[in-house]
Design a protein around this motif. Structure first.
Motif, mmCIF file in Angstrom:
data_model
loop_
_atom_site.group_PDB
_atom_site.id
_atom_site.type_symbol
_atom_site.label_atom_id
_atom_site.label_comp_id
_atom_site.label_asym_id
_atom_site.label_seq_id
_atom_site.Cartn_x
_atom_site.Cartn_y
_atom_site.Cartn_z
ATOM 1 N N ALA A 56 0.832 -1.209 0.000
ATOM 2 C CA ALA A 56 0.000 0.000 0.000
ATOM 3 C C ALA A 56 0.864 1.255 0.000
ATOM 4 N N LYS A 57 1.969 1.218 0.751
ATOM 5 C CA LYS A 57 2.877 2.368 0.769
ATOM 6 C C LYS A 57 3.532 2.567 -0.597
ATOM 7 N N ASN A 59 2.336 1.812 -3.451
ATOM 8 C CA ASN A 59 1.344 2.299 -4.409
ATOM 9 C C ASN A 59 0.947 3.751 -4.170
ATOM 10 N N ASN A 60 1.215 4.258 -2.970
ATOM 11 C CA ASN A 60 0.764 5.600 -2.603
ATOM 12 C C ASN A 60 1.762 6.650 -3.096
ATOM 13 N N THR A 61 1.711 6.949 -4.384
ATOM 14 C CA THR A 61 2.589 7.942 -4.985
ATOM 15 C C THR A 61 1.765 8.870 -5.869
ATOM 16 N N ALA A 65 -1.270 8.272 -8.800
ATOM 17 C CA ALA A 65 -2.520 9.036 -8.788
ATOM 18 C C ALA A 65 -2.752 9.763 -10.103
ATOM 19 N N LYS A 124 -5.295 10.426 -5.196
ATOM 20 C CA LYS A 124 -4.214 10.450 -4.190
ATOM 21 C C LYS A 124 -4.776 10.289 -2.780
ATOM 22 N N ASP A 125 -5.890 10.943 -2.496
ATOM 23 C CA ASP A 125 -6.541 10.767 -1.189
ATOM 24 C C ASP A 125 -6.967 9.311 -0.994
ATOM 25 N N ARG A 126 -7.421 8.693 -2.071
ATOM 26 C CA ARG A 126 -7.831 7.288 -1.980
ATOM 27 C C ARG A 126 -6.633 6.385 -1.684
ATOM 28 N N LEU A 127 -5.491 6.678 -2.288
ATOM 29 C CA LEU A 127 -4.275 5.907 -2.007
ATOM 30 C C LEU A 127 -3.839 6.102 -0.563
ATOM 31 N N ASN A 128 -3.981 7.332 -0.048
ATOM 32 C CA ASN A 128 -3.691 7.566 1.374
ATOM 33 C C ASN A 128 -4.594 6.709 2.254
ATOM 34 N N GLU A 131 -3.458 3.103 2.287
ATOM 35 C CA GLU A 131 -2.317 2.912 3.187
ATOM 36 C C GLU A 131 -2.761 2.909 4.638
#
Length: 439
Positions: A56-57, A59-61, A65, A124-128, A131
């Motif tokens: 998850a971390k 992917n969170n870029t 996004a 990006k908020d969804r990726l946050n 995580e």
């Protein structure tokens, strides 16, 4: 004289208990703290949850996004050999055998979404959020594993104490058998007392063998939970550390800390982001496309024998959705329903966890009361068996009375052990719900 007899019986029982404990020792002592430390480091479920969080971390870029451009380079090289006969408009003719044609091209291309209705920021908020969910799942798995280790370890301690209780029954039967044998030999009692004591002793010995096998099986289960060697020999502590001072707390004090409730809230928020992303699909998208191109063509035959072009190119692309067969309306409707579903699941999770807490609290309170009663009962049962042993030695009581006292004492000892284990399990369940097991 009576005090001397009672003191002698107490000493005898203590020796028997120590002997019974010694028979259960197999290898070094594994403390509860050591078991938890090993599980935190080696347990497969925790390690899997850690990997999921790392995914998850990763992917969170901002690139994932869609906030960054993409740049690519392409190149082409082709060569052909043909026989050509060409008649030009001027009347000239070309006849070529094995005419060669070479094409060389290359380009560096850039594509960048300048505006997509703010979908990239929502993504990006969804990726946050993803995580954050991974982080909660890891912490939840850590707590679940610690809970499983404590309960599994407590089960081993419980069965070890049960083995001690059975060995105590065997020791009491052996003591009665010895006394009955002496009384029979001197003619003060019937042989049936000795035979009954022998039967009771053998029955207790067989029960002890079965209990030892059950104890070893639970040790294997604990080793599996710790991801350790299944054939390792170890022993556990003799008792469980109980907490009789837990208090009932209003749900407002712990509900938001519960991992199940937190995950339900995060899933609800995730559905809100998905709805926002779906709504943004109806907004125009503006893309920037830029490239630097190079092309070179060389022919042995044809109207163009040599051609070379190179230079930059830039452009803007606007995409405006007009009609897609009502699919966008369908997607928005499904997304809204999903938000509603996740909200209902969140409310249900709160109600379910609150119910679980009330049930766990009642179980804890009942177990605590039961433990206090069994602590009192064991004193009476111990004193009763001491008195009956003393009376049996001098021929005042018969073997049935002593046997009943012994069975009552062993039953009280078993119930005491069971009450302690029940209290420990109820304690762990309460701490898990309140998210206070792991600090």
């Amino acid at each position: 004289m009576r005090k001397k007899i009672i003191f002698s019986v107490i000493a005898s029982l203590m020796c028997l208990m120590v002997r019974a404990q010694d028979t259960t020792v197999n290898g070094p002592i594994l403390t509860l703290k050591d078991a938890i430390d090993i599980a935190l480091d080696q347990n497969f479920n925790i390690r899997i949850a850690k990997v999921s969080l790392e995914q998850a971390k990763a992917n969170n870029t901002i690139g994932n996004a869609g906030m960054l451009p993409t740049i690519s380079a392409i190149g082409t090289l082709s060569k052909s050999i043909t026989d050509a006969k060409i008649e030009l408009a001027t009347g000239a003719e070309q006849n070529r055998h094995n005419a060669q044609a070479t094409t060389l091209g290359g380009a560096a291309q850039l594509n960048w979404t300048l505006f997509d209705g703010l979908r990239m920021f929502i993504a990006k908020d969804r990726l946050n959020e993803m995580e954050q969910i991974g982080n909660i799942q890891l912490r939840s798995q850590v707590q679940a594993t610690v809970s499983q280790v404590i309960i599994s370890y407590s089960s081993v301690v419980y069965e070890k104490q049960q083995l001690i209780a059975l060995d105590t029954a065997m020791s009491l039967a052996y003591s009665r058998m010895t006394i009955a044998k002496k009384n029979f030999e001197v003619g003060t009692s019937a042989k049936t007392d000795y035979l009954q004591a022998q039967v009771d002793y053998n029955a207790s010995k067989y029960a002890s063998i079965l209990q030892d096998a059950k104890l070893r099986q639970l040790k294997d289960s604990l080793m599996l939970l710790l991801s350790r060697d299944q054939f390792a020999d170890f022993d556990v502590e003799d008792s469980l550390k109980l907490n009789p001072d837990l208090t009932f707390n209003a749900k407002e004090l712990w509900m938001s800390d519960n991992f199940d409730v937190q995950l339900a809230a995060e899933q609800k928020q995730l559905s809100v982001f998905d709805l926002a992303l779906t709504k943004r699909l109806q907004i125009p998208t503006l893309n920037l496309a830029a490239s630097y191109n190079y092309n070179r063509l060389q022919n042995d035959a044809g109207a163009t024998l040599f051609n070379r072009t190179y230079g930059p190119q830039v452009g803007l692309n606007l995409n405006l959705p007009i009609f897609d067969g009502f699919n966008l309306q369908r997607q928005k409707k499904v997304a809204r329903l999903e938000v509603n579903r996740q909200d209902l699941l969140y409310q249900y999770t709160q109600s379910r966890v609150a119910m679980q807490y009330r049930v766990a609290w009642r179980a804890y309170k009942n177990a605590l009361e039961g433990l206090n009663l069994e602590k009192e009962n064991i004193k009476y049962a111990a004193e009763n068996v001491m008195i009956q042993q003393a009376r049996f030695k001098v021929g005042v009581s018969n073997t049935l009375e002593l046997r009943e006292a012994e069975n009552s004492y062993v039953a009280a000892l078993t119930r005491l052990v069971d009450a302690g284990y029940t209290l420990k399990v109820a304690e762990i369940k309460l701490l898990v719900i309140e998210n206070k097991l792991v600090r």
